[in-house]
Scaffold this motif. Structure first.
Motif, mmCIF file in Angstrom:
data_model
loop_
_atom_site.group_PDB
_atom_site.id
_atom_site.type_symbol
_atom_site.label_atom_id
_atom_site.label_comp_id
_atom_site.label_asym_id
_atom_site.label_seq_id
_atom_site.Cartn_x
_atom_site.Cartn_y
_atom_site.Cartn_z
ATOM 1 N N ARG A 1 29.928 53.074 74.695
ATOM 2 C CA ARG A 1 29.516 54.301 75.378
ATOM 3 C C ARG A 1 27.992 54.327 75.306
ATOM 4 O O ARG A 1 27.421 54.194 74.222
ATOM 5 C CB ARG A 1 30.122 55.479 74.623
ATOM 6 C CG ARG A 1 30.270 56.722 75.413
ATOM 7 C CD ARG A 1 31.513 57.495 74.990
ATOM 8 N NE ARG A 1 32.720 56.916 75.555
ATOM 9 C CZ ARG A 1 33.954 57.216 75.130
ATOM 10 N NH1 ARG A 1 34.128 58.053 74.129
ATOM 11 N NH2 ARG A 1 34.990 56.667 75.705
ATOM 12 N N ILE B 1 34.905 48.802 74.229
ATOM 13 C CA ILE B 1 34.129 49.542 75.220
ATOM 14 C C ILE B 1 32.955 50.187 74.494
ATOM 15 O O ILE B 1 33.134 50.725 73.394
ATOM 16 C CB ILE B 1 35.017 50.627 75.866
ATOM 17 C CG1 ILE B 1 36.093 49.937 76.727
ATOM 18 C CG2 ILE B 1 34.194 51.596 76.705
ATOM 19 C CD1 ILE B 1 37.232 50.835 77.098
ATOM 20 N N GLN C 1 37.639 56.569 82.070
ATOM 21 C CA GLN C 1 37.695 55.856 83.346
ATOM 22 C C GLN C 1 38.795 54.782 83.271
ATOM 23 O O GLN C 1 39.087 54.288 82.191
ATOM 24 C CB GLN C 1 36.360 55.129 83.611
ATOM 25 C CG GLN C 1 35.122 55.957 83.383
ATOM 26 C CD GLN C 1 34.879 56.913 84.528
ATOM 27 O OE1 GLN C 1 35.026 56.551 85.687
ATOM 28 N NE2 GLN C 1 34.540 58.160 84.207
ATOM 29 N N LEU D 1 35.584 49.523 84.852
ATOM 30 C CA LEU D 1 34.379 49.412 84.016
ATOM 31 C C LEU D 1 33.697 48.070 84.239
ATOM 32 O O LEU D 1 34.346 47.046 84.398
ATOM 33 C CB LEU D 1 34.741 49.557 82.536
ATOM 34 C CG LEU D 1 35.312 50.915 82.116
ATOM 35 C CD1 LEU D 1 35.564 50.931 80.616
ATOM 36 C CD2 LEU D 1 34.389 52.055 82.521
ATOM 37 N N THR E 1 34.281 51.956 71.198
ATOM 38 C CA THR E 1 35.639 52.488 71.189
ATOM 39 C C THR E 1 36.607 51.529 71.894
ATOM 40 O O THR E 1 36.210 50.470 72.387
ATOM 41 C CB THR E 1 35.700 53.891 71.866
ATOM 42 O OG1 THR E 1 36.674 53.882 72.876
ATOM 43 C CG2 THR E 1 34.401 54.244 72.523
ATOM 44 N N ASP F 1 30.493 54.425 80.189
ATOM 45 C CA ASP F 1 31.245 53.405 79.472
ATOM 46 C C ASP F 1 31.072 52.022 80.120
ATOM 47 O O ASP F 1 31.050 51.910 81.352
ATOM 48 C CB ASP F 1 32.742 53.751 79.471
ATOM 49 C CG ASP F 1 33.034 54.956 78.593
ATOM 50 O OD1 ASP F 1 32.101 55.413 77.891
ATOM 51 O OD2 ASP F 1 34.178 55.450 78.613
ATOM 52 N N TYR F 2 30.964 51.010 79.267
ATOM 53 C CA TYR F 2 30.868 49.621 79.735
ATOM 54 C C TYR F 2 31.735 48.729 78.851
ATOM 55 O O TYR F 2 31.986 49.056 77.687
ATOM 56 C CB TYR F 2 29.414 49.134 79.689
ATOM 57 C CG TYR F 2 28.554 49.812 80.734
ATOM 58 C CD1 TYR F 2 28.463 49.299 82.034
ATOM 59 C CD2 TYR F 2 27.875 50.982 80.425
ATOM 60 C CE1 TYR F 2 27.692 49.936 82.990
ATOM 61 C CE2 TYR F 2 27.108 51.639 81.383
ATOM 62 C CZ TYR F 2 27.026 51.107 82.674
ATOM 63 O OH TYR F 2 26.273 51.744 83.615
ATOM 64 N N GLN G 1 38.882 53.048 74.090
ATOM 65 C CA GLN G 1 39.396 53.793 75.237
ATOM 66 C C GLN G 1 38.276 54.328 76.097
ATOM 67 O O GLN G 1 37.155 54.484 75.637
ATOM 68 C CB GLN G 1 40.197 55.003 74.760
ATOM 69 C CG GLN G 1 41.402 54.639 73.951
ATOM 70 C CD GLN G 1 41.749 55.768 73.001
ATOM 71 O OE1 GLN G 1 41.398 56.922 73.233
ATOM 72 N NE2 GLN G 1 42.438 55.426 71.933
ATOM 73 N N SER G 2 38.662 54.657 77.327
ATOM 74 C CA SER G 2 37.697 55.263 78.234
ATOM 75 C C SER G 2 38.419 56.292 79.086
ATOM 76 O O SER G 2 39.623 56.170 79.330
ATOM 77 C CB SER G 2 37.087 54.191 79.134
ATOM 78 O OG SER G 2 36.245 54.787 80.093
#
Ligand code: ADP
Ligand code: ZN
Ligand code: ZN
Length: 659
Positions: free
Chosen positions: A5, A3, A54, A59, A49, A17-18, A51-52
């Motif tokens: 940021r 992910i 969301q 995402l 990363t 986040d994507y 983690q998110s």
């Protein structure tokens, strides 16, 4: 799942986040295109990363990672992060602002062919004066971060000191960043710097440059090709991997603080940046800001002084002309007329300084009391007789000068007070043979016109210059021997507690234009308050005395630099709505403020109405910068979480300079 940021240019204090399956840690600092709303946006990767916050299934995948230029370095992101945190601005907005427009849009400038290296001879350097030598030695001996205040009168050779320090930096393979207050000053300085370092690659950065040139300068700095970066406040964000020295010339200048969007102080960010890069920074001025002066005298900054002029042996003689004793003719005293006459006889140049453009600040109808008001602002319309118009200097509204009073039909409307155009008329009538040139934002409204006017002055084709503060900064006029200041008193009693500091700096700067070569200079200040300590300190060329007196007053009043401030401002269709928002914001602040933050009452701004919007403000203050920062962060969270009424806009201004 990887992910990324992303900091996006949206007015929200958060990052987004994507999904980016093939991204790696080293993608931090690349620009990336991501879906946003119905379209897409370009942002900067700030983290990679697993983690998110969301749910991952919500995402969206990033569209395109732009690896076509080197990633923006960590030091750049940290500077942006600090700026966002300190000035309470969204990180994405800061990063977007810190990039030149072309790169912000995801493009790259076309490469230019390498210019063949120039082989201009290195100029012969003047031997340094002993104070200059002491300053240069101190700066070049600095190991790591240190803030210097180079306090030197105009013409004392401050620039020479900067150049010597830069020379040392270049010799050891470093990059130097030099900030200057105004676009208009950069070509002149650029010439001087380029002539001095013919082998070095010097780039400029200011908002007057074309998109491609600006982006190229940015890449030159980022990729380490540029040795010297010279620019206005926005150049504080130029990424420079080999940065070894920062110079802020005319550090007191108000233009280093941006007054809209991200309200940052480039000088203060420059100090932070020097600390981050662990390199010395030199703040130079003849009239340091009181904040800087205070730090230099309390030992936080190191003070270097150049009390003497490098070329002309003496400083100009400063004299106050008591205008209570005689009847003025069109705002001019006989002393000033006489002094002008003398310069005309001797074939020398004079400058009359009046910091108010236009013909007269207001048009009035004496019988009925009508005055020319702007219908959009709480301001008067200024009379511009040259093109027969009334103009608002705040919103730009303009209209023809009415033939008769709109209220009573009276034909005899009167311009009241005086601006530069009226002064031009007065002096033209008094000295019909003199060549008179007016310089203000009306006559020099583009950089090209300004350069053309400067050339006219330098060619000696002008006898009397009339000018606003545009003329105060940085220019050398060798044949100028007289400066007259009229209408200065207004600033003595202004509501803004920084007004005297600005007035002193302006008069000292404009006075410093005179007598810069072999000819002795004289400064005449027309005033009704000849005994005022500000003028007396000017007469004695004693900035330190003035600064100490001002600081003593500020200490008693608890003003900066003895306290730290932030201003919450709101604007809406009507004042009640603005003040209601501020009152609610104040209520929300109360539980956060604690014992260390003082909340004032919401009040209408001094310019209560601007472009049809009515504006209020709420001052918060603390003796502790960390306490204020903690408070502001909590308060902003609170305000961002609120639903705003339609038509209301607000912003926070940290360390406000404009009241
Ligand atoms: P400031 O930046 O303080 O206004 P400058 O560095 O522009 O001053 O210097 C003012 C003038 O004095 C310039 O023309 C400069 O070339 C000249 N100058 C500076 N230092 C010396 C020196 N050591 N010897 C001779 N001339 C000097
Ligand atoms: Zn207006
Ligand atoms: Zn009238």
């Amino acid at each position: 799942m990887k992910i990324i940021r992303v900091a996006l240019d949206v007015p929200l204090p958060r990052v987004f986040d994507y999904l980016a399956p093939d991204s790696v840690e080293s993608d931090i600092g690349y620009r990336v295109r991501v879906p946003f709303g119905a379209g897409s946006k370009l942002g900067v990767v700030v983290a990679v990363t697993n983690q998110s916050d969301q749910p991952v299934e919500k995402l969206k995948p990033a569209l395109e990672l732009l690896r076509d230029m080197p990633p923006l370095p960590r030091s750049w992101s940290e500077l942006c992060e600090f700026c966002a945190r300190y000035y309470q601005a969204p990180l994405g907005e800061v990063m977007s602002f810190a990039l030149p427009p072309l790169l912000r849009r995801g493009k790259l400038p076309r490469r230019l062919k390498e210019k063949p290296g120039v082989n201009d001879p290195v100029p012969v350097l003047p031997a340094l004066l002993s104070d200059q030598q002491i300053a240069v030695t101190a700066i070049t001996a600095a190991r790591g971060f240190e803030t210097f205040l180079l306090h030197g009168v105009t013409g004392s050779g401050k620039t020479e000191v900067y150049l010597r320090a830069i020379e040392t930096v270049l010799a050891s393979g470093g990059q130097a960043l030099m900030l200057v207050p105004e676009i208009a000053l950069t070509p002149q300085l650029e010439g001087r710097v380029a002539a001095r370092f013919p082998q070095a690659h010097v780039v400029s950065a200011h908002s007057g440059m074309g998109d491609a040139a600006r982006a190229r300068a940015y890449l030159d700095a980022l990729e380490g090709r540029a040795d010297i970066v010279l620019g206005t406040r926005l150049s504080v964000f130029m990424p420079m991997p080999r940065l070894q020295l920062i110079v802020v010339d005319e550090e007191h200048d108000g233009s280093f603080k941006q007054q809209d969007g991200i309200r940052y102080s480039a000088r203060d960010l420059a100090i932070w940046r020097a600390h981050q890069a662990d390199v010395p920074i030199v703040l130079g001025s003849a009239t340091p800001s009181l904040e800087t002066f205070h730090h230099a005298h309390s030992g936080r900054f190191r003070l270097l002084e150049l009390p003497l002029r490098a070329v002309a042996e003496t400083l100009p003689t400063v004299r106050v002309v008591d205008t209570r004793r005689e009847k003025l003719q069109d705002g001019m005293s006989s002393d000033l007329f006489t002094a002008l006459e003398l310069r005309l006889e001797r074939g020398e140049q004079s400058l009359v300084f009046l910091n108010r453009r236009g013909y007269a600040p207001v048009l009035a109808c004496p019988p009925c009391g009508w005055i020319s008001r702007c219908k959009h602002c709480a301001a008067n319309l200024v009379v511009h007789l040259v093109d027969r118009r009334l103009r608002c200097h705040h919103c730009g509204f303009e209209t023809m000068i009415p033939r008769a009073c709109p209220d009573c039909g009276n034909l005899d409307l009167q311009p009241f007070g005086r601006g530069t155009q009226r002064l031009e008329e007065t002096l033209g009538a008094r000295f019909p043979k003199a060549r008179i040139l007016r310089i203000d934002r009306d006559s020099a409204n583009t950089p090209a016109k300004w350069q053309a006017l400067l050339a006219v002055i330098h060619n000696g084709e002008v006898d009397i210059l009339i000018g606003t503060q545009m003329l105060a900064k940085g220019h050398d006029f060798p044949r100028l021997t007289l400066v007259g200041a009229v209408g200065a008193d207004a600033a003595l009693f202004a509501a803004d507690f920084r007004a005297p500091e600005r007035l002193f700096a302006q008069l000292m700067q404009v006075g410093g234009r005179s007598g810069r070569a072999a000819l002795a200079g004289e400064v005449l200040i027309q005033t009704e308050y000849p005994e005022h300590p500000l003028y007396q300190a000017l007469v004695d060329h004693d900035y330190a005395r003035f600064a100490r007196a001002q600081l003593a007053e500020r200490e008693v009043a608890g003003f900066p630099p003895f306290s730290f401030q932030a201003m919450l401002r709101a604007e809406a269709r009507d004042m009640a709505q603005s003040l209601a928002f501020l009152t609610a914001a104040r209520a929300a602040a109360e539980s956060l403020a604690g014992d260390f933050v003082t909340l004032y009452d919401p009040v209408p701004m001094r310019m209560a109405r601007l472009m049809t919007l009515e504006r209020g403000q709420l001052l918060v203050e603390s003796y502790s910068r960390p306490a204020l920062q903690t408070f502001l962060a909590g308060w902003m969270d609170c305000l961002y979480a609120q639903k705003m009424p339609a038509g209301l806009r607000w912003h926070i201004d940290v360390d406000p300079t404009d009241f």
